[in-house]
Scaffold this motif. Structure first.
Motif, PDB file in Angstrom:
ATOM      1  N   PRO A 186       0.796  -1.273  -0.079  1.00 45.15           N
ATOM      2  CA  PRO A 186      -0.091  -0.032   0.021  1.00 45.15           C
ATOM      3  C   PRO A 186       0.803   1.297   0.239  1.00 45.15           C
ATOM      4  O   PRO A 186       0.448   2.359  -0.546  1.00 45.15           O
ATOM      5  N   LYS A 187       2.057   1.421   0.577  1.00 43.48           N
ATOM      6  CA  LYS A 187       2.842   2.515   0.798  1.00 43.48           C
ATOM      7  C   LYS A 187       3.263   2.868  -0.669  1.00 43.48           C
ATOM      8  O   LYS A 187       3.346   4.012  -1.071  1.00 43.48           O
ATOM      9  N   PHE A 188       3.595   1.949  -1.780  1.00 38.69           N
ATOM     10  CA  PHE A 188       3.868   2.268  -3.003  1.00 38.69           C
ATOM     11  C   PHE A 188       2.836   2.227  -4.153  1.00 38.69           C
ATOM     12  O   PHE A 188       3.340   2.343  -5.078  1.00 38.69           O
ATOM     13  N   ALA A 189       1.649   1.923  -3.569  1.00 38.83           N
ATOM     14  CA  ALA A 189       0.582   2.067  -4.505  1.00 38.83           C
ATOM     15  C   ALA A 189       0.292   3.213  -5.321  1.00 38.83           C
ATOM     16  O   ALA A 189      -0.014   4.220  -4.448  1.00 38.83           O
ATOM     17  N   GLU A 190      -0.049   3.411  -6.567  1.00 34.28           N
ATOM     18  CA  GLU A 190      -0.580   4.556  -7.068  1.00 34.28           C
ATOM     19  C   GLU A 190      -1.898   4.637  -6.940  1.00 34.28           C
ATOM     20  O   GLU A 190      -2.741   3.490  -6.560  1.00 34.28           O
ATOM     21  N   LYS A 191      -2.697   5.858  -7.213  1.00 38.60           N
ATOM     22  CA  LYS A 191      -3.974   5.945  -6.992  1.00 38.60           C
ATOM     23  C   LYS A 191      -4.701   5.333  -8.194  1.00 38.60           C
ATOM     24  O   LYS A 191      -4.346   5.755  -9.446  1.00 38.60           O
ATOM     25  N   LEU A 192      -5.523   4.205  -8.073  1.00 37.17           N
ATOM     26  CA  LEU A 192      -6.051   3.668  -9.070  1.00 37.17           C
ATOM     27  C   LEU A 192      -7.704   3.890  -9.186  1.00 37.17           C
ATOM     28  O   LEU A 192      -8.439   4.156  -8.321  1.00 37.17           O
ATOM     29  N   THR A 193      -8.232   4.071 -10.431  1.00 37.14           N
ATOM     30  CA  THR A 193      -9.525   4.336 -10.523  1.00 37.14           C
ATOM     31  C   THR A 193     -10.501   3.139 -11.002  1.00 37.14           C
ATOM     32  O   THR A 193      -9.854   1.939 -11.267  1.00 37.14           O
ATOM     33  N   HIS A 194     -11.490   3.391 -11.220  1.00 41.03           N
ATOM     34  CA  HIS A 194     -12.645   2.268 -11.564  1.00 41.03           C
ATOM     35  C   HIS A 194     -12.127   1.563 -12.819  1.00 41.03           C
ATOM     36  O   HIS A 194     -12.155   0.628 -13.342  1.00 41.03           O
ATOM     37  N   ARG A 195     -11.693   2.633 -13.793  1.00 39.43           N
ATOM     38  CA  ARG A 195     -11.558   2.205 -15.203  1.00 39.43           C
ATOM     39  C   ARG A 195     -10.081   1.281 -15.307  1.00 39.43           C
ATOM     40  O   ARG A 195     -10.041   0.543 -16.173  1.00 39.43           O
ATOM     41  N   TYR A 248      -9.182  -0.650 -12.623  1.00 34.17           N
ATOM     42  CA  TYR A 248      -9.597  -2.059 -12.250  1.00 34.17           C
ATOM     43  C   TYR A 248     -10.257  -2.761 -13.381  1.00 34.17           C
ATOM     44  O   TYR A 248     -10.065  -4.148 -13.698  1.00 34.17           O
ATOM     45  N   LEU A 249     -11.239  -2.027 -14.006  1.00 36.24           N
ATOM     46  CA  LEU A 249     -11.959  -2.530 -15.007  1.00 36.24           C
ATOM     47  C   LEU A 249     -11.207  -3.116 -16.183  1.00 36.24           C
ATOM     48  O   LEU A 249     -11.294  -4.449 -16.870  1.00 36.24           O
ATOM     49  N   GLY A 250     -10.380  -2.321 -16.312  1.00 38.06           N
ATOM     50  CA  GLY A 250      -9.484  -2.609 -17.639  1.00 38.06           C
ATOM     51  C   GLY A 250      -8.336  -3.654 -17.439  1.00 38.06           C
ATOM     52  O   GLY A 250      -8.137  -4.628 -18.383  1.00 38.06           O
ATOM     53  N   SER A 251      -7.663  -3.821 -16.219  1.00 35.49           N
ATOM     54  CA  SER A 251      -7.027  -5.139 -15.814  1.00 35.49           C
ATOM     55  C   SER A 251      -7.938  -6.446 -15.899  1.00 35.49           C
ATOM     56  O   SER A 251      -7.345  -7.447 -16.232  1.00 35.49           O
ATOM     57  N   ILE A 252      -9.071  -6.209 -15.364  1.00 35.76           N
ATOM     58  CA  ILE A 252     -10.189  -7.596 -15.293  1.00 35.76           C
ATOM     59  C   ILE A 252     -10.417  -7.889 -16.767  1.00 35.76           C
ATOM     60  O   ILE A 252     -10.150  -9.123 -17.243  1.00 35.76           O
ATOM     61  N   LEU A 253     -10.872  -6.865 -17.615  1.00 41.17           N
ATOM     62  CA  LEU A 253     -11.164  -7.346 -19.056  1.00 41.17           C
ATOM     63  C   LEU A 253      -9.807  -7.632 -19.640  1.00 41.17           C
ATOM     64  O   LEU A 253      -9.947  -8.467 -20.796  1.00 41.17           O
ATOM     65  N   GLY A 254      -8.749  -7.304 -19.435  1.00 40.66           N
ATOM     66  CA  GLY A 254      -7.301  -7.623 -20.117  1.00 40.66           C
ATOM     67  C   GLY A 254      -7.158  -9.365 -20.003  1.00 40.66           C
ATOM     68  O   GLY A 254      -6.219  -9.640 -20.554  1.00 40.66           O
ATOM     69  N   LEU A 255      -7.609  -9.706 -18.810  1.00 36.84           N
ATOM     70  CA  LEU A 255      -7.602 -11.178 -18.575  1.00 36.84           C
ATOM     71  C   LEU A 255      -8.354 -11.935 -19.746  1.00 36.84           C
ATOM     72  O   LEU A 255      -8.119 -13.203 -19.683  1.00 36.84           O
ATOM     73  N   GLY A 256      -9.245 -11.311 -20.559  1.00 36.35           N
ATOM     74  CA  GLY A 256      -9.868 -12.042 -21.471  1.00 36.35           C
ATOM     75  C   GLY A 256     -11.427 -12.072 -21.112  1.00 36.35           C
ATOM     76  O   GLY A 256     -12.252 -12.808 -21.699  1.00 36.35           O
ATOM     77  N   LEU A 257     -11.845 -11.861 -19.945  1.00 33.84           N
ATOM     78  CA  LEU A 257     -13.237 -11.916 -19.565  1.00 33.84           C
ATOM     79  C   LEU A 257     -14.216 -11.000 -20.292  1.00 33.84           C
ATOM     80  O   LEU A 257     -13.803  -9.677 -20.606  1.00 33.84           O
TER      81      LEU A 257
END
Length: 174
Positions: free
Chosen positions: A12-21, A23-32
């Motif tokens: 968490p200390k090194f995590a960048e600020k992530l948006t809904h887009r 998360y959704l992009g990473s999930i759909l990038g798995l082929g779902l």
């Protein structure tokens, strides 16, 4: 059957600020397919993803990064209602009438003429149903989603002004 997954940064200390887009992009990038994924609620540095139970195992094993941030995915058994509530920003303002274009222009600080192409272009959904008429009248509690812009809940009319306008309240999801 629907399952809830918690997606949190590994560091968490090194995590960048992530948006809904993100998360959704990473999930759909798995082929779902998008239809297999429900809402993704983003809070601070973590997110909760609702998905079909049959693909939850795949996400638990396969999702390892969102953008450049390493993540850990875990299943959530019990969540309190407060954890599931999205962050909202209350917006109040006056409109001539409770037409869809007027309320969208107030919620997103755009002109009514800029809201009309969004509506007529099929990018506006009220309670999950596509609306293409800018004169559509909203009811208290309606959920309005504008693809590419955001989502908000219509809170209702607070009062009428002396000039015949209506003071309304909307809750924009942030």
């Amino acid at each position: 059957p629907v399952m809830c997954l918690r997606i949190a940064p590994e560091f968490p200390k090194f995590a960048e600020k992530l948006t809904h887009r993100d998360y959704l992009g990473s999930i759909l990038g798995l082929g779902l397919e998008r239809c297999k994924i429900g809402d993704i609620l983003v809070h601070e540095k973590e997110a909760w993803c609702f998905c079909q139970e049959k693909i939850a195992g795949f996400l638990l094993q396969s999702l390892r990064a969102v953008r450049h941030t390493s993540v850990i995915v875990s299943s959530v058994d019990n969540m309190s209602e407060q954890d599931l509530r999205p962050n909202e920003k209350e917006i109040t303002g006056t409109v001539a009438s409770i037409r869809l274009d007027s309320v969208i222009s107030l919620a997103f600080s755009i002109s009514r003429s800029a809201a009309v192409p969004l509506i007529e272009g099929g990018k506006v959904f009220v309670n999950g149903r596509m609306i293409t008429s800018n004169g559509f009248r909203l009811s208290e509690g309606d959920l309005i989603s504008v693809r590419g812009t955001g989502k908000f809940r219509y809170g209702g009319t607070l009062t009428h002004t002396r000039k015949g306008r209506e003071l309304i309240q909307v809750f924009r999801f942030i």
